[in-house]
Design an enzyme around this catalytic site. Sequence first.
Site, PDB file in Angstrom:
ATOM      1  N   VAL A  63       0.840  -1.190   0.000  1.00  0.00           N
ATOM      2  CA  VAL A  63       0.000   0.000   0.000  1.00  0.00           C
ATOM      3  C   VAL A  63       0.880   1.247   0.000  1.00  0.00           C
ATOM      4  O   VAL A  63       2.048   1.206   0.366  1.00  0.00           O
ATOM      5  CB  VAL A  63      -0.968   0.031   1.202  1.00  0.00           C
ATOM      6  CG1 VAL A  63      -1.866  -1.177   1.210  1.00  0.00           C
ATOM      7  CG2 VAL A  63      -0.211   0.158   2.499  1.00  0.00           C
ATOM      8  N   SER A 142      -1.928   4.103  16.972  1.00  0.00           N
ATOM      9  CA  SER A 142      -1.016   3.466  17.912  1.00  0.00           C
ATOM     10  C   SER A 142      -0.838   4.358  19.133  1.00  0.00           C
ATOM     11  O   SER A 142      -0.914   5.584  19.032  1.00  0.00           O
ATOM     12  CB  SER A 142       0.350   3.252  17.250  1.00  0.00           C
ATOM     13  OG  SER A 142       1.344   2.932  18.199  1.00  0.00           O
ATOM     14  N   TYR A 155       7.312   6.551  12.866  1.00  0.00           N
ATOM     15  CA  TYR A 155       6.062   5.851  13.224  1.00  0.00           C
ATOM     16  C   TYR A 155       5.126   6.775  13.999  1.00  0.00           C
ATOM     17  O   TYR A 155       3.913   6.802  13.755  1.00  0.00           O
ATOM     18  CB  TYR A 155       6.433   4.618  14.049  1.00  0.00           C
ATOM     19  CG  TYR A 155       5.293   3.701  14.401  1.00  0.00           C
ATOM     20  CD1 TYR A 155       4.646   2.953  13.431  1.00  0.00           C
ATOM     21  CD2 TYR A 155       4.902   3.539  15.731  1.00  0.00           C
ATOM     22  CE1 TYR A 155       3.612   2.075  13.772  1.00  0.00           C
ATOM     23  CE2 TYR A 155       3.887   2.667  16.081  1.00  0.00           C
ATOM     24  CZ  TYR A 155       3.248   1.942  15.102  1.00  0.00           C
ATOM     25  OH  TYR A 155       2.233   1.077  15.439  1.00  0.00           O
ATOM     26  N   ALA A 157       5.013  10.049  13.844  1.00  0.00           N
ATOM     27  CA  ALA A 157       4.486  11.048  12.911  1.00  0.00           C
ATOM     28  C   ALA A 157       3.357  10.471  12.072  1.00  0.00           C
ATOM     29  O   ALA A 157       2.313  11.110  11.869  1.00  0.00           O
ATOM     30  CB  ALA A 157       5.608  11.553  12.001  1.00  0.00           C
ATOM     31  N   LYS A 159       1.377   7.779  12.715  1.00  0.00           N
ATOM     32  CA  LYS A 159       0.190   7.413  13.479  1.00  0.00           C
ATOM     33  C   LYS A 159      -0.548   8.641  14.014  1.00  0.00           C
ATOM     34  O   LYS A 159      -1.787   8.649  14.069  1.00  0.00           O
ATOM     35  CB  LYS A 159       0.569   6.472  14.621  1.00  0.00           C
ATOM     36  CG  LYS A 159       0.995   5.082  14.169  1.00  0.00           C
ATOM     37  CD  LYS A 159      -0.094   4.401  13.338  1.00  0.00           C
ATOM     38  CE  LYS A 159       0.185   2.925  13.119  1.00  0.00           C
ATOM     39  NZ  LYS A 159      -0.855   2.267  12.277  1.00  0.00           N
TER      40      LYS A 159
END
Length: 307
Positions: A63, A142, A155, A157, A159
């Site tokens: 994706v 998260s 990660y 940034a 989420k």
Amino acid sequence: MSLAGKVAIVTGSGAGLGLAYAQELAAQGAAVVINDVDQATADAAVARIESAGGRAIAVVAPVGSTETAEALVDAAVTSFGGLDILVTNAGILRDKSLLKMSDDDFDAVINVHLKGTFTCVRAAFKHFKTEGVAGRVVCIGSPTGQRGNFGQTNYAAAKAGIVGMVRTWALEFKRAGVSVNAVIPVAATAMTKTVPYFQKAVEADEQGQPMPDFFRKGLGFGTAQDAAGVVAFLASDAVEGITGQVIGAGGDRLQVWSHPEPVVEEFHDGGWDYATLQTQGREILGAHLQSVGESMPELPAELQPTS
């Protein structure tokens, strides 16, 4: 309410949390498009759903791109006649502290998590709006995106950005009757298996034993299946009018996360210039410091890691 007759896409659903979400949607009656980057993994996920009496197909593609997003929607329509539900779960990790994190480390995580959510939701919403479908979108966030975590700039940034998009989309989707919400799962995954703090919880899960209450109740930490029920619920007709929300799910705990709100307001005639802040700013800010990261309670002696 049954999901019979519904069609769902779950990105990153070959294994782990994504597979648990797909299996739960299928168990409630939905036909599911499995998505993964590995053909064998995707095929195995489809086989597990079909062996339990469900319906599923696989689309193998990473994706991020518009092409993948559109291919997922096309596969749902071609194979099952439509699309009602999208769960954006696909993600990767490239954990490093800031000075060790390369541009590629940052871009890869942002592309899969953040852009992948954007492109897939855009493609799904286009279908919902064109076909007059009151669809359901569930985006996976998260705790790191909510609180921060050492070594996860990229990660965090991504989420946090997903939650920001969910709140924006809730406004944009309202007239079309489409609900969009975020789920913040706390569960045993491949990542938590490497964390000594969770050793006893992960071991219990792998041995088919109940996790200790310290984890399930005290920390809201559980199995992938614990979060899957919340995802399926948010994909159902029962959540009509519930949109733009951030829902924590883990173990025996269900949470509703607040939207960011000011914790204090102070006013100063003429505004807050540098000189005024030098005399008053530290006192005001220091009295209302907000915590960062997650603070874990000390493990009981019997739950201490053994190696």
